[in-house]
Design an enzyme around this catalytic site. Structure first.
Site, PDB file in Angstrom:
ATOM      1  N   SER A 151     -48.264  37.311  12.136  1.00 33.42           N
ATOM      2  CA  SER A 151     -47.747  36.612  10.635  1.00 33.42           C
ATOM      3  C   SER A 151     -48.364  35.256  10.685  1.00 33.42           C
ATOM      4  O   SER A 151     -47.928  34.484   9.867  1.00 33.42           O
ATOM      5  CB  SER A 151     -46.971  37.133  10.502  1.00 33.42           C
ATOM      6  OG  SER A 151     -45.662  36.413  10.672  1.00 33.42           O
ATOM      7  N   GLY A 152     -48.256  34.587  12.714  1.00 32.00           N
ATOM      8  CA  GLY A 152     -47.874  33.189  12.266  1.00 32.00           C
ATOM      9  C   GLY A 152     -46.632  32.338  11.853  1.00 32.00           C
ATOM     10  O   GLY A 152     -46.930  31.194  12.175  1.00 32.00           O
ATOM     11  N   TRP A 200     -56.062  38.103  24.131  1.00 31.82           N
ATOM     12  CA  TRP A 200     -55.304  36.893  24.854  1.00 31.82           C
ATOM     13  C   TRP A 200     -56.457  35.555  25.312  1.00 31.82           C
ATOM     14  O   TRP A 200     -56.167  35.210  24.340  1.00 31.82           O
ATOM     15  CB  TRP A 200     -54.981  37.768  26.629  1.00 31.82           C
ATOM     16  CG  TRP A 200     -53.834  38.870  25.956  1.00 31.82           C
ATOM     17  CD1 TRP A 200     -54.599  39.857  26.265  1.00 31.82           C
ATOM     18  CD2 TRP A 200     -52.699  38.866  26.120  1.00 31.82           C
ATOM     19  NE1 TRP A 200     -53.577  41.179  26.501  1.00 31.82           N
ATOM     20  CE2 TRP A 200     -52.212  40.439  25.810  1.00 31.82           C
ATOM     21  CE3 TRP A 200     -52.085  37.872  25.994  1.00 31.82           C
ATOM     22  CZ2 TRP A 200     -51.226  40.079  25.744  1.00 31.82           C
ATOM     23  CZ3 TRP A 200     -50.203  37.900  25.618  1.00 31.82           C
ATOM     24  CH2 TRP A 200     -49.654  39.605  25.415  1.00 31.82           C
ATOM     25  N   ASN A 215     -44.357  35.656  21.888  1.00 29.80           N
ATOM     26  CA  ASN A 215     -43.862  37.130  21.525  1.00 29.80           C
ATOM     27  C   ASN A 215     -45.014  38.296  21.363  1.00 29.80           C
ATOM     28  O   ASN A 215     -44.845  38.369  20.781  1.00 29.80           O
ATOM     29  CB  ASN A 215     -42.976  36.995  20.543  1.00 29.80           C
ATOM     30  CG  ASN A 215     -41.759  38.257  20.043  1.00 29.80           C
ATOM     31  OD1 ASN A 215     -42.021  38.831  20.962  1.00 29.80           O
ATOM     32  ND2 ASN A 215     -41.695  39.131  18.618  1.00 29.80           N
ATOM     33  N   TYR A 218     -43.799  43.879  24.348  1.00 29.89           N
ATOM     34  CA  TYR A 218     -42.866  44.622  25.594  1.00 29.89           C
ATOM     35  C   TYR A 218     -42.130  46.040  25.828  1.00 29.89           C
ATOM     36  O   TYR A 218     -41.109  46.175  26.479  1.00 29.89           O
ATOM     37  CB  TYR A 218     -42.426  43.270  25.739  1.00 29.89           C
ATOM     38  CG  TYR A 218     -41.197  42.888  24.672  1.00 29.89           C
ATOM     39  CD1 TYR A 218     -40.268  43.529  24.951  1.00 29.89           C
ATOM     40  CD2 TYR A 218     -41.752  41.965  24.031  1.00 29.89           C
ATOM     41  CE1 TYR A 218     -39.274  42.653  23.810  1.00 29.89           C
ATOM     42  CE2 TYR A 218     -40.549  41.156  23.246  1.00 29.89           C
ATOM     43  CZ  TYR A 218     -39.122  41.701  22.842  1.00 29.89           C
ATOM     44  OH  TYR A 218     -38.406  41.878  22.049  1.00 29.89           O
ATOM     45  N   GLU A 403     -21.736  18.692  40.804  1.00 33.61           N
ATOM     46  CA  GLU A 403     -22.117  16.924  39.639  1.00 33.61           C
ATOM     47  C   GLU A 403     -23.727  18.781  38.356  1.00 33.61           C
ATOM     48  O   GLU A 403     -24.673  19.050  39.611  1.00 33.61           O
ATOM     49  CB  GLU A 403     -22.292  16.521  40.246  1.00 33.61           C
ATOM     50  CG  GLU A 403     -22.617  15.439  38.743  1.00 33.61           C
ATOM     51  CD  GLU A 403     -22.578  13.567  38.455  1.00 33.61           C
ATOM     52  OE1 GLU A 403     -23.479  13.868  37.248  1.00 33.61           O
ATOM     53  OE2 GLU A 403     -22.529  13.261  39.618  1.00 33.61           O
ATOM     54  N   GLU A 428     -29.874  19.666  38.646  1.00 38.00           N
ATOM     55  CA  GLU A 428     -30.446  19.219  37.211  1.00 38.00           C
ATOM     56  C   GLU A 428     -32.051  20.098  37.142  1.00 38.00           C
ATOM     57  O   GLU A 428     -32.454  19.959  38.451  1.00 38.00           O
ATOM     58  CB  GLU A 428     -30.498  17.904  37.970  1.00 38.00           C
ATOM     59  CG  GLU A 428     -31.482  17.238  36.951  1.00 38.00           C
ATOM     60  CD  GLU A 428     -30.442  17.227  35.577  1.00 38.00           C
ATOM     61  OE1 GLU A 428     -31.889  17.481  34.527  1.00 38.00           O
ATOM     62  OE2 GLU A 428     -29.968  16.452  35.327  1.00 38.00           O
ATOM     63  N   ASP A 477     -25.442  18.882  27.843  1.00 33.78           N
ATOM     64  CA  ASP A 477     -26.433  18.656  26.438  1.00 33.78           C
ATOM     65  C   ASP A 477     -25.429  19.394  24.745  1.00 33.78           C
ATOM     66  O   ASP A 477     -24.849  19.982  25.776  1.00 33.78           O
ATOM     67  CB  ASP A 477     -27.506  19.590  26.262  1.00 33.78           C
ATOM     68  CG  ASP A 477     -28.614  19.206  25.407  1.00 33.78           C
ATOM     69  OD1 ASP A 477     -28.079  18.957  24.162  1.00 33.78           O
ATOM     70  OD2 ASP A 477     -29.530  19.773  25.542  1.00 33.78           O
ATOM     71  N   ASP A 513     -19.856  12.340  24.327  1.00 31.91           N
ATOM     72  CA  ASP A 513     -19.050  11.556  23.257  1.00 31.91           C
ATOM     73  C   ASP A 513     -19.279  11.557  22.168  1.00 31.91           C
ATOM     74  O   ASP A 513     -19.097  11.210  20.410  1.00 31.91           O
ATOM     75  CB  ASP A 513     -20.321  10.223  23.387  1.00 31.91           C
ATOM     76  CG  ASP A 513     -21.570  11.036  23.355  1.00 31.91           C
ATOM     77  OD1 ASP A 513     -21.526  11.962  23.621  1.00 31.91           O
ATOM     78  OD2 ASP A 513     -22.280  10.106  23.664  1.00 31.91           O
TER      79      ASP A 513
END
Length: 556
Positions: A151-152, A200, A215, A218, A403, A428, A477, A513
């Site tokens: 459908s976009g 594809w 999507n 699957y 950390e 990280e 985050d 913060d």
């Protein structure tokens, strides 16, 4: 036959309930609104209003369709996705709420990518964090490819959220493409959306993209008996099912995506909730790096984030050497021994290093075997075993600090410098931060640390229990939007795991913060019951050996 609004609502709901519809009253009301083209308020205000003959015929027609288990979205001709209405019909998959997670992940990636290249060294301040939830006009343009657009709704949602981006969307179904084009017109994005009829990657040409999203189909054919009747009988099978236990789509993408990704490109895909391990292995086998696996609101694995990382001049500038010099160091195994996984820095495959003929083999750290260029990549789990050996080599009396998300590494590297008798482990996902730590360590001759350049969950369960003296989580985050809060680094389950990794009387130091986020974490820690908060009288008081970085401290 006489029908009042209330009579239809009652009888319609009864019939829908009889065939097993989950929300019969709601669906009866929606069908009636659609059939007579009246808002909900009209139904509430006029329950005894008699329907005329044309209205009765329209109501009976839509009810009959629903009683045959036709999806209500096809009856209405529209479906809401990411707070917008999209045209749908039998030629396209009906957008699901779970797929909105894919949009969230792409937007978060764009926001972080923009922030980590900001002038303040990659540490977002409060003003920048606020900008994450506002229109993203300041984010640099991206060229995105969507495979199997249907459908976009994915491409169009991204274009509306990222006004500087361009998207090429493909689909094998011409009928689906017509629906996507209608939605592009509806949402006024035709100037930035190119829709191509393609199986594809076949008709894309030689374009290269910053990001590939999809999507894809699957679902395994074997799962068909377990699926809802309305899905099996009405939605297009080509958009639902894939061969090879539902994994064929991912194999096709893994085999072909490298040719269409720019350097440091990213792939973000929806996956079946049981497929995370299998899909990860497919992409690892093809030389990619798994950055993250994101969960939906039901805590099911739903979106996988994959990187194509290769040697690049940005990294070369970070550690102050030429690109060829880095390649030479990799070949000679001279990169600092404290780098936990070279996989991220080596690149998409061994051939990408452009090895000269006299360097047919090279050694990976802690590996006694020579690895030829054509050999299978060493997987993340194998690196984890090496990591556990590294930790085991340190004396039991050695203090180990972890950390999580060290950013550009200012705090991490300064703590390691101040405490040379301790081992520091850094986690990280962003290579700019990893490269900066290597640069700082090289300049200051600091060696008492290990780095894990990937997502925390790939290492968390492999950390020995009772092994850590301290865990730092500094300004993580905040995932500000309500629907994103499940993605925050600290949740009930992860806090429980971290607690088992700490030694008796070990400490967890958390800073933020974002006031409401900080308050939620405090409450989470109190509910855990295994921690004692030592600065409850003054949360703004810095912890011992606090190091000021570029994020101004507002609360601790």
């Amino acid at each position: 036959m006489q029908y009042s609004i209330q009579k239809f609502l009652n009888e319609g709901a009864y019939k829908l309930q009889h065939i097993g519809i989950n929300n019969p009253k709601l669906e009866a009301r929606i069908l009636l609104q659609h059939a007579i083209n009246k808002p909900y308020e009209y139904l509430l205000a006029n329950p005894e209003k008699q329907l005329n003959q044309l209205e009765i015929e329209a109501v009976e027609k839509v009810l009959e369709r629903r009683l045959k288990h036709e999806p209500i979205a096809y009856i209405l001709g529209t479906k809401e996705f990411y707070s917008r209405e999209f045209i749908v019909n039998k030629h396209v998959l009906i957008p699901r709420n779970d797929t909105e997670i894919l949009i969230d992940v792409v937007l978060q990636y764009h926001s972080q990518h923009s922030l980590c290249h900001s002038s303040n060294g990659g540490n977002p301040d409060k003003k920048q964090l606020d900008s994450v939830v506002k229109p993203r006009n300041n984010i640099k343009s991206s060229n995105i490819l969507e495979l199997g657009t249907g459908s976009g709704c994915i491409s169009i949602s991204l274009l509306l959220e990222l006004p500087n981006s361009q998207i090429t969307a493909t689909d094998i179904s011409i009928d689906a493409i017509e629906v996507a084009k209608s939605n592009a017109i509806k949402h006024d994005v035709t100037d930035r959306l190119q829709i191509i009829h393609s199986n594809w990657f076949e008709n894309i040409g030689k374009q290269k993209f910053d990001l590939i999203v999809s999507n894809p189909p699957y679902i395994s054919i074997n799962e068909k008996p377990e699926m809802a009747i309305e899905t099996i009988n009405y939605e297009p099978s080509i958009a639902l099912f894939a061969e090879e236990d539902g994994l064929l789509s991912y194999k096709i993408i893994a085999e072909n995506a490298k040719k269409f990704l720019k350097q440091n490109g990213k792939i973000i895909l929806e996956i079946g909730y049981k497929q995370a391990d299998q899909v990860s292995q497919i992409f690892l086998d093809h030389g990619y790096v798994i950055d993250n696996i994101h969960q939906d609101l039901q805590s099911h694995n739903r979106v996988i984030e994959i990187s194509l990382i290769q040697l690049n001049r940005s990294y070369a500038r970070r550690i102050g050497k030429s690109l060829s010099g880095i390649q030479q160091n990799l070949l000679d195994n001279e990169l600092p021994k404290y780098l936990f996984s070279k996989e991220k820095l080596i690149g998409k495959n061994y051939n990408s290093c452009k090895i000269k003929s006299n360097y047919t083999k090279f050694n990976l750290e802690k590996s006694k075997e020579s690895v030829s260029r054509g050999a299978e990549r060493i997987k993340i789990r194998e690196h984890l075993r090496t990591y556990k050996e590294d930790v085991a080599n340190f004396s039991s009396s050695t203090s180990i600090f972890l950390e999580i998300g060290f950013g550009m590494g200012e705090h991490f590297i300064n703590q390691a410098k101040m405490n040379p008798d301790k081992l520091f482990i850094g986690v990280e996902v962003y290579l700019n931060g990893v490269a900066n730590v290597l640069k700082l360590a090289e300049e200051q001759n600091i060696t008492n640390f290990l780095l894990f350049p990937n997502n925390l969950d790939f290492i968390l369960h492999d950390l020995p229990n009772n092994s850590l003296d301290r865990i730092y989580i500094l300004f993580p985050d905040p995932w500000i939007k309500n629907r994103q809060k499940k993605k925050r680094i600290l949740n009930k389950e992860r806090l429980t795991i971290l607690q088992t990794k700490l030694k008796n009387k070990g400490s967890l130091i958390f800073t933020s913060d974002i006031e409401n986020y900080f308050e939620e974490v405090v409450e989470l820690i109190k509910q855990n019951g295994n921690f004692q908060i030592t600065n409850e009288d003054n949360y703004s008081k810095p912890h011992d050996n606090y190091i000021i970085t570029k994020i101004p401290p507002k609360s601790y």
